[in-house]
Design a protein around this motif. Sequence first.
Motif, PDB file in Angstrom:
ATOM      1  N   UNK A  45       0.795  -1.224   0.000  1.00  0.00           N
ATOM      2  CA  UNK A  45       0.000   0.000   0.000  1.00  0.00           C
ATOM      3  C   UNK A  45       0.822   1.267   0.000  1.00  0.00           C
ATOM      4  N   UNK A  46       2.156   1.137  -0.046  1.00  0.00           N
ATOM      5  CA  UNK A  46       3.016   2.317   0.031  1.00  0.00           C
ATOM      6  C   UNK A  46       3.760   2.576  -1.273  1.00  0.00           C
ATOM      7  N   UNK A  47       3.458   1.790  -2.313  1.00  0.00           N
ATOM      8  CA  UNK A  47       4.083   2.005  -3.612  1.00  0.00           C
ATOM      9  C   UNK A  47       5.434   1.345  -3.777  1.00  0.00           C
ATOM     10  N   UNK A  48       5.837   0.498  -2.829  1.00  0.00           N
ATOM     11  CA  UNK A  48       7.156  -0.126  -2.899  1.00  0.00           C
ATOM     12  C   UNK A  48       7.273  -1.041  -4.110  1.00  0.00           C
ATOM     13  N   UNK A  49       6.173  -1.739  -4.432  1.00  0.00           N
ATOM     14  CA  UNK A  49       6.209  -2.679  -5.552  1.00  0.00           C
ATOM     15  C   UNK A  49       6.458  -1.926  -6.857  1.00  0.00           C
ATOM     16  N   UNK A  50       5.811  -0.782  -7.039  1.00  0.00           N
ATOM     17  CA  UNK A  50       5.950  -0.018  -8.284  1.00  0.00           C
ATOM     18  C   UNK A  50       7.371   0.525  -8.450  1.00  0.00           C
ATOM     19  N   UNK A  51       8.033   0.776  -7.340  1.00  0.00           N
ATOM     20  CA  UNK A  51       9.401   1.297  -7.410  1.00  0.00           C
ATOM     21  C   UNK A  51      10.435   0.178  -7.527  1.00  0.00           C
ATOM     22  N   UNK A  52      10.002  -1.067  -7.342  1.00  0.00           N
ATOM     23  CA  UNK A  52      10.939  -2.190  -7.421  1.00  0.00           C
ATOM     24  C   UNK A  52      11.752  -2.388  -6.164  1.00  0.00           C
ATOM     25  N   UNK A  53      11.317  -1.784  -5.047  1.00  0.00           N
ATOM     26  CA  UNK A  53      12.031  -1.965  -3.776  1.00  0.00           C
ATOM     27  C   UNK A  53      11.763  -3.374  -3.268  1.00  0.00           C
ATOM     28  N   UNK A  54      12.817  -4.108  -2.992  1.00  0.00           N
ATOM     29  CA  UNK A  54      12.695  -5.515  -2.617  1.00  0.00           C
ATOM     30  C   UNK A  54      12.051  -5.655  -1.238  1.00  0.00           C
TER      31      UNK A  54
END
Length: 716
Positions: A513-522
Amino acid sequence: MKKIIILVVAALLIVAYFALDLHRYLTLDGLKASLGQFETWRAASPLLVALAFFSVYVLVTALSLPGAAVMTLAAGALFGLLEGTVIVSFASSIGATLAFLVSRFVLRDVVQQRFGDRLKAINDGVAREGAFYLFTLRLVPLFPFFLINILMGLTPIRTRTFYWVSQLGMLAGTLVYVNAGTQLAKLTSLSGILSPGLLLSFALLGIFPLLAKHFMDFLQRRRVYAKWQRPKQFDRNLIVIGAGAAGLVTSYIAAAVKAKVTLIEAHKMGGDCLNYGCVPSKAIIKSARIAHQMRHGEHYGLENTTPAFSFRKVMARVHEVIRTVEPHDSVERYTELGVEVLQGYARIVDPWTVEVKLNSGEIQRLTTRSIVIATGAQPFVPPLPGLDDVGYVTSDTLWDEFAKLDAPPARLVVLGGGPIGCELAQSFARLGSQVTQVEKCTRIMVREDEEVSDLARDSLTRDGVAVLTGHTALRCEREGERKFIVVEHGGIEQRIEFDALLCAVGRVARLTGYGLEDLGIETKRTVATNDYLETLYPNIYAAGDVAGPYQFTHIAAHQAWYTAVNALFGDFKKFKVDYSVVPWATFIEPEVARVGLNEQDAKEKGIAYEVTKYGIDDLDRAIADGNAYGFVKVLTVPGKDKILGVTIVGEHAGDLLAEFVLAIKHGLGLNKILGTIHTYPTMAEANKYVAGEWKRAHAPQRVLAWLSRYHAWRRG
């Protein structure tokens, strides 16, 4: 035995080298005097002389004998620049690798066992970037090469890496010395080879790997940020997502150094610790303890009495405690400190932009130089069939759900035998619930030593908790209004009826829910970070439970310092987070507190240790207070007073631990604690007495025997 043989052979060769006065040949004067004879031999058998020279060079380097520099000059004088460089380059690298292997085989295990805890950071660094470190050292002749060989053998660097980096790194120095050897007659001393200018050149050359590393980091950053458009200017210096311990401390530090910081929290300020964890659990533990003491008044010379209480009032007190502490973490306080607090949901749009959906419905977009993810963790709910049908509470929800009850649950099942499960199981048992605790492992509190787990289990059992270890929860079932959990042990299923089910099997990081997936943060169990708490993007950090590896409020606050300083001042200096001294405590009765290694950790890591133990049942203050139980157990380096770890079980164990945390952090041994005055009568004397037990066990018996004779003589 093999180690002894290698040491003996090496010692005999070194003794022979000096006993036969062979070292006279490996001086500058000796080389000049013998050069004519060497040239005659070489003219007669060039290949044989080259092989002999090569072999002797390897032996001298492998045994770390003085003379390698002179032999390098000799190579230039005998074989010329090209051939001499080839011979020395390979001979020195092979000899260095042999010295490296001898050091590794003979010394590494001993050194790692005794100093493994202190060397962990070095080991980890060498495992990641050992080639860079070694290359830098090899390029600068100021560092003795024989010492580098031995020290690198104590680290986990791979032999193959050590060899090729050594050959490449020593090549520049080899060329300089071999070239000087071609002009041997003009040399008056070895110091004449390395002029200040040449040394400066080598030093600058030694910086090359570090510059190369920074250049590679720069390229990596460019690759990571390539698809994003960096803003020309920023609204904020720092945005912090989450107002738990990590987020609060990070934003406080940023505001203190006059950075413009925004703290975003979607729910309650103070995070889990204030609202669901540390604060409410300790409040109910206190109420439960008072009830327990009333039932056992005769232990204090009073009458036993059954406490009459309103469970609603107990839960109301829990919420009152939360409200009393709440102002410490409030929006108003942090606003006064200079932090902009926004209440809403944050989503990272790109590495410098955060979108905030405020609780009012308004949406804002803020740009910032750095971002800290401090979103915390939440209780893990196991995927048990039928769980949703029967209903359950977690350590987060029980405070509101149970506050609605007129009495504690008559039959409470607690899933989980960790610290949270044990604390709450004991507390509700003392408040009148019939508690069954289900733990899949063979014992509760599995991170502690077995004797600690046994003491905890005995204590819970005495309070009426049915502790079922080695039991696996299979499913939940409902029959009308009746609710059951089915567990399995030894192949046999058992149904346990309950009125309330508490899931306390651990906590998982809040990652979605914090956008980590879209940024590619593991993200796996936590947000992946490096030693500086940086994510994939060097300007985005993570701290607290969401980052791991420990889910403690005090560790979250500890990490917050690193994230704040690195985020705001990392362009000048970055700090690696330090986990070398991590204390923790479980607040059952008796309390269990620990810092550093316990016995099971030391055994798993192969670290040698010695145990000193003091029973608190012998402590005056504990006897007077009716709390004469538990112990202080200290692990030390064998034969030394250096503290490796401490476990305390007993009243106020969490408070007593602080002295040992300080001691380990600052390298103070048991002798220092023994030499410190402790107030009488206090529980803190237990720390001094365990130091006294260590001292007694290490008393010099031979000296004492002589003193006995001396005093006998003095008596006539």
